[in-house]
Design a protein around this motif. Sequence first.
Motif, PDB file in Angstrom:
ATOM      1  N   VAL A   1      -4.739  -0.552   7.058  1.00 47.69           N
ATOM      2  CA  VAL A   1      -4.367  -1.473   5.781  1.00 47.69           C
ATOM      3  C   VAL A   1      -3.949  -2.779   6.475  1.00 47.69           C
ATOM      4  O   VAL A   1      -3.270  -2.955   7.330  1.00 47.69           O
ATOM      5  CB  VAL A   1      -3.537  -1.007   4.740  1.00 47.69           C
TER       6      VAL A   1
ATOM      7  N   ALA B   1       0.926  -1.182  -0.212  1.00 51.04           N
ATOM      8  CA  ALA B   1       0.034   0.040   0.117  1.00 51.04           C
ATOM      9  C   ALA B   1       0.970   1.384   0.022  1.00 51.04           C
ATOM     10  O   ALA B   1       0.423   2.139  -0.739  1.00 51.04           O
ATOM     11  CB  ALA B   1      -0.965   0.007   1.021  1.00 51.04           C
TER      12      ALA B   1
ATOM     13  N   VAL C   1      -6.306   0.559  -3.051  1.00 48.45           N
ATOM     14  CA  VAL C   1      -5.431  -0.121  -1.724  1.00 48.45           C
ATOM     15  C   VAL C   1      -5.659  -1.435  -1.584  1.00 48.45           C
ATOM     16  O   VAL C   1      -4.901  -2.217  -1.301  1.00 48.45           O
ATOM     17  CB  VAL C   1      -5.590   0.983  -0.699  1.00 48.45           C
ATOM     18  N   ALA C   2      -7.009  -1.726  -1.244  1.00 50.80           N
ATOM     19  CA  ALA C   2      -7.433  -2.980  -0.494  1.00 50.80           C
ATOM     20  C   ALA C   2      -7.035  -4.046  -1.458  1.00 50.80           C
ATOM     21  O   ALA C   2      -6.524  -5.127  -1.279  1.00 50.80           O
ATOM     22  CB  ALA C   2      -8.748  -3.000  -0.116  1.00 50.80           C
TER      23      ALA C   2
ATOM     24  N   ILE D   1      -4.207   6.978   4.501  1.00 49.60           N
ATOM     25  CA  ILE D   1      -4.515   5.937   4.632  1.00 49.60           C
ATOM     26  C   ILE D   1      -4.526   5.315   6.169  1.00 49.60           C
ATOM     27  O   ILE D   1      -3.365   5.606   6.707  1.00 49.60           O
ATOM     28  CB  ILE D   1      -3.419   4.537   3.961  1.00 49.60           C
TER      29      ILE D   1
ATOM     30  N   THR E   1      -3.226  -5.159  -1.970  1.00 51.73           N
ATOM     31  CA  THR E   1      -2.615  -5.355  -0.686  1.00 51.73           C
ATOM     32  C   THR E   1      -1.775  -6.545  -0.859  1.00 51.73           C
ATOM     33  O   THR E   1      -1.428  -7.135   0.044  1.00 51.73           O
ATOM     34  CB  THR E   1      -3.610  -5.629   0.454  1.00 51.73           C
TER      35      THR E   1
ATOM     36  N   ALA F   1      -8.663  -2.256   3.641  1.00 45.97           N
ATOM     37  CA  ALA F   1      -8.140  -0.681   3.822  1.00 45.97           C
ATOM     38  C   ALA F   1      -9.278   0.387   4.016  1.00 45.97           C
ATOM     39  O   ALA F   1     -10.306   0.209   3.919  1.00 45.97           O
ATOM     40  CB  ALA F   1      -7.582  -0.286   2.315  1.00 45.97           C
TER      41      ALA F   1
END
Length: 633
Positions: A520, A500, A557-558, A517, A561, A525
């Motif tokens: 995470v 991330a 982001v999620a 963020i 990961t 996220a």
Amino acid sequence: MDAIARSVPVGVVGAGTMGAGIAQVAAAAGHEVRVYDAAGGAAAAAIEAIFQRLARAVDKGRLLAEEAEDVATRLHAVETLEDLAGCGLVIEAVVEDLEVKRALFAGLEAVCGPDAVLATNTSSLSVDAIAGELAHPGRVAGLHFFNPAPVLPLVEVVRGAHTDAAVAELLVATATAWGKTPVRAASTPGFVVNRVARPFYGEAFRLLESGRVDAATVDALLRESGGFRMGPFELADLIGHDVNLAVSRSVWEAFGRDPRFMPSVLQERLVADGRLGRKTGRGIYADDEPRPAPATADPVTGTAAIWTGTGGFDPSVPGWTMSSGDVELRLTDGRTAAQHTGGGPGTVVLVDLTLDRSPARVGIAAPEHAPKEHVEAAVAFLQGHGFAVTVLPDLPGLVVARTVATLAAAAADAVDSGVATAEDVDTAMRLGVNYPRGPYDWGDRLGWNWVAGVLDALAAAEDPGRYRVSPGLRRRAREADGRPDDPEVRERDDLARRAADAMWADDAASQALGMTIEQVSAGHAVVTMRVRPDMVNGHGICHGGLVFTLADSAFAVACNTHNRRTVAVGADVTFLAPAREGDLLRAVAHERYRSGRTGICDVAVYRDGVTIAEFRGRSREIPGTLAPDEEET
Ligand code: NAD
């Protein structure tokens, strides 16, 4: 570290409720005390009131007349701030107003010697904000007494960012010498007690707002089953809803309007209607009306069912079941009885948590359409164990369990964010608000996996933002699950963070919008963004495209990961409510499906715990990784 010597005079500024109490405590401990108040005559009146309290204590045989006289001779009203020169410690207890306190501390700095310690009794203001402008902020700390100061043992010694460690320790030693029990706290919103206690009221108000359970039943369950000295509504009526709401609001604001701390609409309405509690004769309850009785099941007779079980029946701990025919009793894990029962022929009846060693009452719930005889069998079993039984609607987390789980989670968060040690959090909650046990201790005893499970169930059923499980709580839950150092999980989460960070470093668009963020981990996220003035349209509403961008960033982001480069191949967004300037938006992304090179991620965007947009994104992996991993190095 030694306490401040008794021979050193102590100054108290502000001779209201708290100042008078603190002056009495310091004088009883042997100090000469100088009391100053800006309102003419207020200091003398406060000292007079202390004399009367001392006289009453003598009348009741709790104090010797000579002792009372000694204390009285040590108390002096003074006319000006300059009269506090020569005091080794000055404790401020003036109105809760930052500007007033700042001006006062500037005055004290000019008057008091360089070694004098300056303390504030503020309940909600930042020690740093009060001391920030001073030439020597190192000598300023919080010394937060509880009302009534002569009676309640707890004192929070609050260390600001600039407070010298030696000053905080001197105050800890001094509070101890004054017969108090100090806990050390960092200067964060609400310190320990006012922060960790929020869910006690917050969950009760939510239950009442749901319209599915009444106040007297909630109070009775928390008292008679939870072992709390007073129920949340009784206590809020006593404290005053205006005072309680002000604390809720200030903590909520200070946390960027985090949905965990969101004040209740009902609480706001009580204050707006002047129903402040006992001080106005009406709050949740009315003084001139009989207190409603809690919902209690009638005695069930004539059922002599045979029950067998595993784990030993004990509604104060998870991990047991009791069965009789088609009925099974279990302690709640946060999910509803309908979820537990599923499509099976039998009925799972959930039992709410109890904390008291010998609780008088227990709450239960069955699925809405459960056969009446199944519910009666459960009631008969529990009545046979001596409990009054409250049959609740099938509420997620029931009443006591959701309160205790959210309190334990708040305690864990306070510990994780460095506010206080677990031991100090528990001491503060036992002595400051009379909890039967410390909430951190509850978490340990009930199992952090149970605590996280209840929150997860509430997040799924009610509000993912409010009941989100913090990374620290998730770690504790894993440890309690017997996976203390599961290197695989830790490695996955570390990798998620590195991937991330690597992606974020190149994401100029998200950064330009001021996104952060917040959390995470693998497949998960949380990204936040505050709506700036340049983000709103002509209606004062945040451009939908920017809300979409926030959701899209959390999604990106999620789904990245796993350290595989992933791109979006489709997305649907639904806007549910507008966001306005100043709102803190939080996008929470969860991977719900991943197989081969494709994945699906659900994102919800919240504002103050309210969902304002929902987003489903589909992704596809492309070659390459984001952060160097073991295989590549
Ligand atoms: P209060 O209103 O009873 O008393 C405040 C006193 O300060 C008044 O007598 C007022 O005349 C005086 N004052 C105001 N400005 C002044 C100034 N510039 N210089 C000197 N005196 C001044 O308030 P309280 O309930 O005693 O609360 C005092 C502080 O203690 C607040 O910061 C509050 O947040 C905190 N506190 C209150 C409680 C509580 O339960 N009341 C508990 C813990 C902490």
